[in-house]
Design a protein around this motif. Sequence first.
Motif, mmCIF file in Angstrom:
data_model
loop_
_atom_site.group_PDB
_atom_site.id
_atom_site.type_symbol
_atom_site.label_atom_id
_atom_site.label_comp_id
_atom_site.label_asym_id
_atom_site.label_seq_id
_atom_site.Cartn_x
_atom_site.Cartn_y
_atom_site.Cartn_z
ATOM 1 N N PHE A 1 0.847 -1.199 0.000
ATOM 2 C CA PHE A 1 0.000 0.000 0.000
ATOM 3 C C PHE A 1 0.880 1.245 0.000
ATOM 4 O O PHE A 1 0.678 2.173 -0.779
ATOM 5 C CB PHE A 1 -0.907 -0.007 1.238
ATOM 6 C CG PHE A 1 -1.865 1.155 1.298
ATOM 7 C CD1 PHE A 1 -3.161 1.035 0.834
ATOM 8 C CD2 PHE A 1 -1.466 2.389 1.825
ATOM 9 C CE1 PHE A 1 -4.043 2.105 0.884
ATOM 10 C CE2 PHE A 1 -2.340 3.458 1.883
ATOM 11 C CZ PHE A 1 -3.636 3.313 1.417
ATOM 12 N N GLN B 1 2.670 1.789 -3.417
ATOM 13 C CA GLN B 1 1.737 2.191 -4.475
ATOM 14 C C GLN B 1 1.209 3.608 -4.225
ATOM 15 O O GLN B 1 1.180 4.441 -5.129
ATOM 16 C CB GLN B 1 0.572 1.201 -4.545
ATOM 17 C CG GLN B 1 1.029 -0.146 -5.083
ATOM 18 C CD GLN B 1 0.108 -1.288 -4.719
ATOM 19 O OE1 GLN B 1 -0.740 -1.178 -3.843
ATOM 20 N NE2 GLN B 1 0.273 -2.413 -5.395
ATOM 21 N N PHE B 2 0.841 3.874 -3.002
ATOM 22 C CA PHE B 2 0.301 5.194 -2.678
ATOM 23 C C PHE B 2 1.352 6.276 -2.956
ATOM 24 O O PHE B 2 1.063 7.301 -3.570
ATOM 25 C CB PHE B 2 -0.124 5.228 -1.206
ATOM 26 C CG PHE B 2 -0.974 6.400 -0.843
ATOM 27 C CD1 PHE B 2 -2.346 6.279 -0.731
ATOM 28 C CD2 PHE B 2 -0.406 7.652 -0.621
ATOM 29 C CE1 PHE B 2 -3.131 7.367 -0.410
ATOM 30 C CE2 PHE B 2 -1.184 8.743 -0.301
ATOM 31 C CZ PHE B 2 -2.550 8.607 -0.191
ATOM 32 N N ALA C 1 -3.413 1.031 -4.674
ATOM 33 C CA ALA C 1 -3.186 0.958 -3.224
ATOM 34 C C ALA C 1 -4.486 0.567 -2.514
ATOM 35 O O ALA C 1 -4.489 -0.309 -1.633
ATOM 36 C CB ALA C 1 -2.679 2.302 -2.711
ATOM 37 N N THR D 1 -5.293 -2.991 -3.022
ATOM 38 C CA THR D 1 -4.460 -3.817 -2.136
ATOM 39 C C THR D 1 -5.074 -3.874 -0.735
ATOM 40 O O THR D 1 -5.217 -4.947 -0.150
ATOM 41 C CB THR D 1 -3.032 -3.210 -2.068
ATOM 42 O OG1 THR D 1 -2.505 -3.168 -3.381
ATOM 43 C CG2 THR D 1 -2.113 -4.018 -1.176
#
Length: 670
Positions: free
Chosen positions: A398, A401-402, A410, A413
Motif C-alpha cells: 500500500f 503504491q500510494f 493501493a 491492495t
Amino acid sequence: MSKTFYITTPIYYVNARPHIGHAYTTLACDTIARRQRLLGADVFFLTGTDEHGQKIERAAEAAGKTPQQYADEISGEFRNLWKRMGISNDDFIRTTEERHKKRVQELFRQLRDRGFIYKGTYTGQYCVSDELYVDGAQPGDPCPTCGRITETVHEENYFFKLSAFQDKLLELYKNPDFIRPEARRNEVAAFVRSGLRDQSISRSTFSWGIPVPDDPKHVIYVWFDALANYITAIGYGSKHAGAQDAFKNFWPADVQMIGKEIVRFHCVYWPAFLMAAGLELPKAIVAHGWLLFEESKMSKSRGNIVRTETILDVLGADALRYFLLREVVFGQDGSFSFDALVQRYNSDLANGLGNLASRTLTMINRYFKGEVPYPSQATRTPAEDAIAETARKTIREFGVQFDQFQFSRALETAWGLIAAVDKYIVENEPWTLGEKQDDESRARLATVLYTSAEALRIATALAYPVMPDATAKIWAQIGLGDIKKLALADLTWGQLPLGTKLGDVHPVFPRADKSAIERMQQMEEQQRVPAAEEKPVTEVKLVAEMPAPVASPSAPATSAVSDKITIDDFAKIELRVGIVKVAERVPKADKLLRLEIDIGTEVRQVLAGIAEAYAPETLVGRKVVIVANLAPRKLRGLESNGMIVAASLEGGKPVLAGFLEDVQIGARLK
Ligand code: ME8
C-alpha cells in the motif's frame, strides 16, 4: 527536526463554481497531505483561487458584478466546499490578496533586474478562455486547447526571455521524477525541443490584474500572477522574517499536482520563471487525467458538470473521496457516473469495510462484553498466520503504491486484506463458536475475533487519508481514540492492545439503494435546467424539425397561401456555414451527436439527431449549414446552440446540406 512536505493544488479560476473535477485534484492532494502527517512530516498543504485576468473580468461583467464581488463570491464557495469535504489545507491563497500582489510584483522586479524581462510589442492571437497566447495562429484560428476562436491582440507588452531556457529545461526533464507520468514528460520535452519563443508577460488592454511595478498601465499576465502563488503563499518576497522562514522551510515543493491540460504552464513557464529568479525547482509536477461525464471532460463550458454538494448530501464526503481515488486510474481519464458511485459505495464500503467493522465489533460486544479478547496460542491455526502475513504485505505494498500516486491500486491492495478477512470469518464461523460454551470453542472464538479486529485496525489505518471521517469513527469504535495520533510509519501486525474497551458501535456506511441514484440525478437535473426552460424533445423530432433548404423528395409541395413566408420572415433566420471541430456520441442517446461547430465568430455546441446516419469521426472537418439564431435548448442536460440543416429523406434519414464549391466559414446563406 522533522522532514517537511509541501504540496499544492492548482489555484482554481473563479469564473466557474466548483464541481467534482476540481474536487478530484484537491482531495488527491488532501489524502497525500494526511498520509504524510501520519508519517510524521511537517506538512504544508496549499490551495486557493485564481482571480485575475480577462476571463474573470468578462464573467463578472456578464453577471452584473464587479470582478472583486464576483471573485469573493466564488472563492467563498470553494472554501466552503473544501470544509464540507474535510480538506485539510494549511492555507488558502487568493490572488487578489495584498500579500500575494506585493510578492508577485517582487518576483517581477527580480526577473527584470536580472535581465530576463524586456519591453516589446506583441501582435498575435490570444485565447481568453485559457488565458493563453497561441503562437503561430492566424486571425480566426481556434485555440488548440479549447477550440474557441482566438482574439487578435496588438499590444505593447513586457516579455520574458523564455528562449534562454530551452537547454536548461531539456536538461531538467532528464530527471524522471520532475514530470509525472512519463507520457506527459515526453509531451513537454517534444514541445520544448521544437523551440521556445519569448513569452509576453503583461497586458495593457484591460485592468483586472496586478500592476507591473513602476509601469501601472500594464497588468501582469494572469499565468505569471497565478503560478507565483506557490511561492508567495509561503512567504517569498515578504519583508517579514517569519514569512521568510516559512519559505526557507518549505520551498522547494515536494508535489505540485495539476490536471493534464495545464502541464505546459507548470513544466515550461514555471520552472523557467524560477530559474530566472535563481530559485530552486519543485521536486515533482504530477499531472492527473480528467474526470469525464457523459464521455467528455467535465467542465462548465460543456455544461456537463456534477456538483460535489449533491454527492455530499446523499452519500457523504468519504464516499466521494473513496470513489474518485479507487475508480479512476491516476494519470488517466476516468468516467463518473452515479450508478458506478453507488455500486462502489455498496460493494466496497457498505459491504466491505463497513460490514467487517460492524460484524467484528458487534461479536466482540456480544461474546466478550465489548473488550478485545486475548487470542490463545493453543487454538492458533495457519489461517491466522496467513492473515497476519497478508496484513504485513498489504502495509508494505500500500505504501509503495500510494507514494507512487497509484491510489486505485493501493486501495485495491487494502481491500484485498478486507476480502481475505471476510473469507476467514466465513470459514471460521465465529457465530457458531459463540453458541458453544466449552473452553476450547471460547478460546478459538477469541483468536478469530482478535485476528479480525486486528486486520480491521490495519485496513482502517491505511484508509484514513482517503476517508478521514469514517475511519476516525471506526477507530473510536475499536476503542483506539484519535486516529490522527496514529504513527503510520510504525504500523505493523499485532499492535492492537488486548482488552481494549470498544466504543459505541454503530454502522458507518449504511447501504444505499437505487433511490440514492435517482435522488442525485434529480438534484443535478434541477440544477442544470430551471424547470420552466426544459422542453423534452426527442432526437427524432429534432431532425424532423430541420428546415430543408434544398428540394427534399419527401417534402410535399406547399400550396396553401398561409404556408408562405415573406422575404423578411426568411431574413430572420440566420443560416451560416460552419465547420465541425468535434463530433461525439451522446451516451444513452442512440440518435444524438454532440458537435462543436466553428462558425467564424465562435464555436457552438449543437446537438443533432443524426447519429444513425453519420459516424462522428466522418464529420470532423466537414462544412455544414447551421441555423445560428435559434434559441438555445437543452437535450439530455446539454445545451444545443443552433441546429444543423439537413434534408429529410423518406424514412426520416437525414442528409446534411453542403456546397459544391469551397465556402468561407461563417458565410451567411441568403
Ligand atoms: O486552470 N477532471 O484553473 P481551473 C479533473 N487557474 N480535473 C479537473 C477537471 C476535470 N473534469 N476540471 C478541472 C486553472 N479540473 C488555472 C490554474 S495554477 C497556477 C492556475 C482540475 O479552475 C484540474 O486539476 O480551470 C485542473 O488543472 C484544475 O482543476 C484547473 O482548474
